[in-house]
Scaffold this active site. Sequence first.
Site, PDB file in Angstrom:
ATOM      1  N   CYS A 120      -5.182  13.802   8.314  1.00  0.00           N
ATOM      2  CA  CYS A 120      -4.156  13.235   7.446  1.00  0.00           C
ATOM      3  C   CYS A 120      -2.810  13.534   8.112  1.00  0.00           C
ATOM      4  CB  CYS A 120      -4.292  13.933   6.086  1.00  0.00           C
ATOM      5  SG  CYS A 120      -3.114  13.425   4.876  1.00  0.00           S
ATOM      6  N   CYS A 127      10.619  12.757   2.654  1.00  0.00           N
ATOM      7  CA  CYS A 127      10.392  11.386   2.177  1.00  0.00           C
ATOM      8  C   CYS A 127      11.499  11.031   1.196  1.00  0.00           C
ATOM      9  CB  CYS A 127       9.035  11.287   1.483  1.00  0.00           C
ATOM     10  SG  CYS A 127       8.608   9.603   0.968  1.00  0.00           S
ATOM     11  N   GLY A 175       5.771  11.474   4.125  1.00  0.00           N
ATOM     12  CA  GLY A 175       6.541  10.288   4.479  1.00  0.00           C
ATOM     13  C   GLY A 175       5.894   8.967   4.135  1.00  0.00           C
ATOM     14  N   GLU A 176       6.686   7.920   4.278  1.00  0.00           N
ATOM     15  CA  GLU A 176       6.241   6.553   3.995  1.00  0.00           C
ATOM     16  C   GLU A 176       6.149   5.807   5.333  1.00  0.00           C
ATOM     17  OE1 GLU A 176       5.029   4.482   1.589  1.00  0.00           O
ATOM     18  OE2 GLU A 176       5.129   3.056   3.242  1.00  0.00           O
ATOM     19  N   SER A 207      -1.298   4.226   4.573  1.00  0.00           N
ATOM     20  CA  SER A 207      -1.121   4.295   3.125  1.00  0.00           C
ATOM     21  C   SER A 207       0.348   4.066   2.779  1.00  0.00           C
ATOM     22  CB  SER A 207      -1.579   5.676   2.633  1.00  0.00           C
ATOM     23  OG  SER A 207      -1.417   5.796   1.238  1.00  0.00           O
ATOM     24  N   SER A 230      -0.646   2.735  -2.711  1.00  0.00           N
ATOM     25  CA  SER A 230      -0.535   3.707  -3.804  1.00  0.00           C
ATOM     26  C   SER A 230      -0.058   2.965  -5.048  1.00  0.00           C
ATOM     27  CB  SER A 230       0.451   4.819  -3.416  1.00  0.00           C
ATOM     28  OG  SER A 230      -0.078   5.555  -2.341  1.00  0.00           O
ATOM     29  N   ILE A 231      -0.973   2.720  -5.961  1.00  0.00           N
ATOM     30  CA  ILE A 231      -0.644   1.968  -7.181  1.00  0.00           C
ATOM     31  C   ILE A 231      -0.207   2.941  -8.288  1.00  0.00           C
ATOM     32  CG2 ILE A 231      -1.592   0.483  -9.012  1.00  0.00           C
ATOM     33  CD1 ILE A 231      -1.266  -1.104  -6.492  1.00  0.00           C
ATOM     34  N   HIS A 232      -1.083   3.875  -8.607  1.00  0.00           N
ATOM     35  CA  HIS A 232      -0.806   4.979  -9.547  1.00  0.00           C
ATOM     36  C   HIS A 232      -0.488   4.595 -10.991  1.00  0.00           C
ATOM     37  CE1 HIS A 232      -1.233   7.265  -6.007  1.00  0.00           C
ATOM     38  NE2 HIS A 232       0.020   7.291  -5.614  1.00  0.00           N
ATOM     39  N   HIS A 302      -3.461  16.790  -7.334  1.00  0.00           N
ATOM     40  CA  HIS A 302      -3.443  18.106  -6.702  1.00  0.00           C
ATOM     41  C   HIS A 302      -2.366  18.919  -7.401  1.00  0.00           C
ATOM     42  CE1 HIS A 302      -4.832  20.417  -3.320  1.00  0.00           C
ATOM     43  NE2 HIS A 302      -5.357  19.350  -2.763  1.00  0.00           N
TER      44      HIS A 302
HETATM   45  N1  SAH Z   1       4.013   7.318   1.250  1.00  0.00           N
HETATM   46  C1  SAH Z   1       2.633   6.922   1.395  1.00  0.00           C
HETATM   47  C2  SAH Z   1       1.784   7.927   2.158  1.00  0.00           C
HETATM   48  C3  SAH Z   1       1.940   9.408   1.891  1.00  0.00           C
HETATM   49  S1  SAH Z   1       1.352  10.088   0.373  1.00  0.00           S
HETATM   50  C4  SAH Z   1       2.025   6.622   0.041  1.00  0.00           C
HETATM   51  O1  SAH Z   1       2.654   6.949  -0.958  1.00  0.00           O
HETATM   52  O2  SAH Z   1       0.956   6.023  -0.009  1.00  0.00           O
HETATM   53  C5  SAH Z   1      -0.399   9.870   0.399  1.00  0.00           C
HETATM   54  C6  SAH Z   1      -1.012   9.814  -0.986  1.00  0.00           C
HETATM   55  O3  SAH Z   1      -0.965  11.106  -1.629  1.00  0.00           O
HETATM   56  C7  SAH Z   1      -0.286   8.848  -1.922  1.00  0.00           C
HETATM   57  O4  SAH Z   1      -1.220   8.043  -2.614  1.00  0.00           O
HETATM   58  C8  SAH Z   1       0.425   9.808  -2.856  1.00  0.00           C
HETATM   59  O5  SAH Z   1       0.772   9.214  -4.060  1.00  0.00           O
HETATM   60  C9  SAH Z   1      -0.588  10.922  -2.982  1.00  0.00           C
HETATM   61  N2  SAH Z   1      -0.088  12.167  -3.576  1.00  0.00           N
HETATM   62  C10 SAH Z   1       1.163  12.680  -3.534  1.00  0.00           C
HETATM   63  N3  SAH Z   1       1.234  13.829  -4.230  1.00  0.00           N
HETATM   64  C11 SAH Z   1      -0.016  14.055  -4.731  1.00  0.00           C
HETATM   65  C12 SAH Z   1      -0.595  15.083  -5.555  1.00  0.00           C
HETATM   66  N4  SAH Z   1       0.142  16.112  -5.973  1.00  0.00           N
HETATM   67  N5  SAH Z   1      -1.900  14.964  -5.856  1.00  0.00           N
HETATM   68  C13 SAH Z   1      -2.646  13.927  -5.424  1.00  0.00           C
HETATM   69  N6  SAH Z   1      -2.174  12.950  -4.642  1.00  0.00           N
HETATM   70  C14 SAH Z   1      -0.863  12.995  -4.305  1.00  0.00           C
END
Ligand code: SAH
Length: 370
Positions: A120, A127, A175-176, A207, A230-232, A302
């Site tokens: 990873c 970020c 980062g993004e 991602s 990342s939809i969330h 997490h």
């Molecule tokens: N900026 C990109 C890639 C980095 S983060 C993105 O957002 O996709 C990678 C993944 O980890 C993302 O889906 C992010 O939302 C998730 N993430 C960030 N903090 C987290 C946490 N505390 N627990 C679980 N996933 C988390």
Amino acid sequence: MTQTNTRREVEPAKRNLLNMLPSAAEQVLRDFAVEHGEKPFRGSQVVRHLWQNPAPGFSAMTDLPAAFRGLLDEHFTIPRLTVATRQTSSDGTEKFLFRLEDGEFIETVAIPEGSRLTLCISSQAGCALQCAFCATGAMGFTRNLQMFEIAAQVREMRLLDPPTQVTNIVFMGMGEPLMNWKAVDPALTVLNSPAGLGIGARHITVSTVGVLPGIVALGERGEQFRLAISIHAPNDELRQSLMPINTKYPLADVIEAGKVFDRRVTFEYVMLGGVNDAAEHASQLAALARECRAFVNLIPLHPGGAGDFTPSSPEQIHWFARRLRAAGVEVAVRKSRGMDISAACGQLRVERQRRRTPVGADDDGNVQVA
Ligand code: SAH
């Protein structure tokens, strides 16, 4: 003439061989070999030590004449990332904190699973996006990584004793990636090409929160790199409250981009107890996933990220997954890895820099597309 210019004339800047594509490095090195009275193949030999069979420095390239190694050292660099911290979880996950040349820190996490080892990797130091639950967002943006700093996270694994062979890459560290496309684009070439690290495109996942120009640019590459979004949250109102970037790239546009992307996409969905894990969210998410023909990854939150969130219970996550499946969506529940070493995005650096004032976010809108 200024002093700097005078200095440069006396001592030209050394060129970083890792910050060019392997094909370009090969050309430069073959020309260099000829200029210095060596056969061109000596240049090709050096290229193999950059990524395929990496050497820690020129002096370790013992298949080359010592005098030529000395000359290389006078004209070129192959910079290392310094391991500042290395932690191993009871589940085998390893977390590295790397120090960069300018003193910045980035994280890389190695996750073994059967015969696979997924790395990873980070694409930026910090970020700018400030997702509510993310530790990296909380520390703010410092700078984009250079191409070699992205790919070198994998190179450094091959330089460990014993070396670690990475089979899969996910851009899910700090980062993004699609806000640093200028560096991520060539880094993908280095990770994938046989003259570079030789990792199959289908084993490399980018991602993103949904940076539209970047999704288009990734889709335009001929290789089969994978895209995770990342939809969330399955509606704009909730997504807005969790991910400020939703103002710039609203859900409908992100879904449309996923739909036209010519490979199947994955949706990432972090399960936040009492926030995005109810029945209505499952049906909304199912509709979006069906529209996009997306595969959904449900990720347990997490703990220790940012904000005041509680992870959904394992029962709730499985119930949510069943609802998605019943609606015809393919879904996987991710295992939380490295819980005992705070292996979620940004956590190690946060631990180390707890007393440092976070750098404020800047230029959210500054999307780099090659
Ligand atoms: N900026 C990109 C890639 C980095 S983060 C993105 O957002 O996709 C990678 C993944 O980890 C993302 O889906 C992010 O939302 C998730 N993430 C960030 N903090 C987290 C946490 N505390 N627990 C679980 N996933 C988390």
